[in-house]
Design a protein around this motif. Sequence first.
Motif, PDB file in Angstrom:
ATOM      1  N   PHE A  26      -3.153  -7.788  -5.767  1.00 46.98           N
ATOM      2  CA  PHE A  26      -2.248  -7.065  -5.178  1.00 46.98           C
ATOM      3  C   PHE A  26      -2.083  -7.991  -3.592  1.00 46.98           C
ATOM      4  CE2 PHE A  26      -1.615  -4.197  -1.343  1.00 46.98           C
ATOM      5  CZ  PHE A  26      -0.331  -3.195  -2.411  1.00 46.98           C
ATOM      6  N   LEU A  27      -2.876  -8.319  -3.891  1.00 44.68           N
ATOM      7  CA  LEU A  27      -2.684  -9.190  -2.364  1.00 44.68           C
ATOM      8  C   LEU A  27      -2.249 -10.855  -2.428  1.00 44.68           C
ATOM      9  CD1 LEU A  27      -6.091  -8.938  -0.460  1.00 44.68           C
ATOM     10  CD2 LEU A  27      -3.463  -8.533   0.456  1.00 44.68           C
ATOM     11  N   ALA A  28      -2.321 -11.545  -3.653  1.00 48.61           N
ATOM     12  CA  ALA A  28      -1.688 -12.045  -4.646  1.00 48.61           C
ATOM     13  C   ALA A  28      -0.177 -11.900  -4.745  1.00 48.61           C
ATOM     14  CB  ALA A  28      -2.360 -12.907  -5.908  1.00 48.61           C
ATOM     15  N   LEU A  35       6.327 -11.700   1.363  1.00 50.08           N
ATOM     16  CA  LEU A  35       6.167 -10.230   2.298  1.00 50.08           C
ATOM     17  C   LEU A  35       5.037  -9.952   3.403  1.00 50.08           C
ATOM     18  CD1 LEU A  35       6.261  -7.060  -0.316  1.00 50.08           C
ATOM     19  CD2 LEU A  35       8.097  -8.260   0.634  1.00 50.08           C
ATOM     20  N   LEU A  36       4.048 -11.346   3.741  1.00 52.48           N
ATOM     21  CA  LEU A  36       3.133 -11.200   4.634  1.00 52.48           C
ATOM     22  C   LEU A  36       3.964 -12.779   5.504  1.00 52.48           C
ATOM     23  CD1 LEU A  36       0.057 -11.216   2.487  1.00 52.48           C
ATOM     24  CD2 LEU A  36       1.218  -9.163   4.221  1.00 52.48           C
ATOM     25  N   ARG A  37       5.306 -12.663   5.735  1.00 46.45           N
ATOM     26  CA  ARG A  37       5.353 -14.283   6.266  1.00 46.45           C
ATOM     27  C   ARG A  37       6.612 -13.394   6.885  1.00 46.45           C
ATOM     28  NH1 ARG A  37       4.724 -16.803   1.532  1.00 46.45           N
ATOM     29  NH2 ARG A  37       6.642 -16.765   0.855  1.00 46.45           N
ATOM     30  N   ARG A  38       7.121 -12.834   6.855  1.00 47.86           N
ATOM     31  CA  ARG A  38       8.799 -11.937   7.639  1.00 47.86           C
ATOM     32  C   ARG A  38       8.786 -11.700   9.158  1.00 47.86           C
ATOM     33  NH1 ARG A  38      10.882  -8.176   3.414  1.00 47.86           N
ATOM     34  NH2 ARG A  38      10.791 -10.026   1.175  1.00 47.86           N
ATOM     35  N   PRO A  39       9.148 -12.666   9.607  1.00 47.43           N
ATOM     36  CA  PRO A  39       8.556 -12.096  11.179  1.00 47.43           C
ATOM     37  C   PRO A  39       9.288 -10.276  11.436  1.00 47.43           C
ATOM     38  CG  PRO A  39       9.950 -13.945  11.032  1.00 47.43           C
ATOM     39  CD  PRO A  39      10.074 -13.462   9.455  1.00 47.43           C
ATOM     40  N   ALA A  43       1.340  -5.409   7.898  1.00 44.31           N
ATOM     41  CA  ALA A  43       0.786  -5.228   6.545  1.00 44.31           C
ATOM     42  C   ALA A  43      -1.007  -4.279   7.619  1.00 44.31           C
ATOM     43  CB  ALA A  43       0.103  -5.426   5.428  1.00 44.31           C
ATOM     44  N   PHE A  44      -1.759  -3.047   6.831  1.00 47.77           N
ATOM     45  CA  PHE A  44      -2.674  -2.938   6.920  1.00 47.77           C
ATOM     46  C   PHE A  44      -2.757  -1.786   5.745  1.00 47.77           C
ATOM     47  CE2 PHE A  44      -6.041   0.208   8.051  1.00 47.77           C
ATOM     48  CZ  PHE A  44      -6.270  -0.579   9.273  1.00 47.77           C
ATOM     49  N   LEU A  92      -5.885  -7.009   6.485  1.00 52.46           N
ATOM     50  CA  LEU A  92      -5.888  -7.002   5.047  1.00 52.46           C
ATOM     51  C   LEU A  92      -7.531  -6.729   4.675  1.00 52.46           C
ATOM     52  CD1 LEU A  92      -3.745 -10.618   4.132  1.00 52.46           C
ATOM     53  CD2 LEU A  92      -3.305  -8.232   4.311  1.00 52.46           C
ATOM     54  N   PRO A  93      -7.383  -6.436   3.609  1.00 54.07           N
ATOM     55  CA  PRO A  93      -8.833  -5.714   3.194  1.00 54.07           C
ATOM     56  C   PRO A  93      -9.833  -6.488   2.866  1.00 54.07           C
ATOM     57  CG  PRO A  93      -7.414  -5.458   1.690  1.00 54.07           C
ATOM     58  CD  PRO A  93      -6.721  -6.036   2.161  1.00 54.07           C
ATOM     59  N   CYS A  94     -11.191  -6.136   2.727  1.00 51.26           N
ATOM     60  CA  CYS A  94     -12.242  -7.706   2.571  1.00 51.26           C
ATOM     61  C   CYS A  94     -12.506  -6.332   0.814  1.00 51.26           C
ATOM     62  CB  CYS A  94     -13.507  -6.688   3.368  1.00 51.26           C
ATOM     63  SG  CYS A  94     -13.890  -5.829   3.803  1.00 51.26           S
TER      64      CYS A  94
END
Length: 96
Positions: A26-28, A35-39, A43-44, A92-94
Amino acid sequence: PCRCSPSPPADVARDVRTSNRMIRSFLADLRAAGLLRRPGGGAFISSCNEHVASLSAADYGSTLVGGTAMASAIARWWHAPADAPPEQHTYLPCEL
């Protein structure tokens, strides 16, 4: 590190390995999509297997990622500038 149990039974250990593979996949996908780079984004994502954690007021305030509660993370993101770096609002989750 995040651990559910120091030495889970074999069937639980198998389920944990499967959950961890799903988390990594999912994280990949999120990273590949950018999606994790957009100004202004964020995410939680917790390792919790509960599908409705955000629907309960108690869980909303007590579900933690990196020591930050979901409610606090979302409130900080909501009140941040629209162009805030996503790293400031990404939790992000562990692995389990």
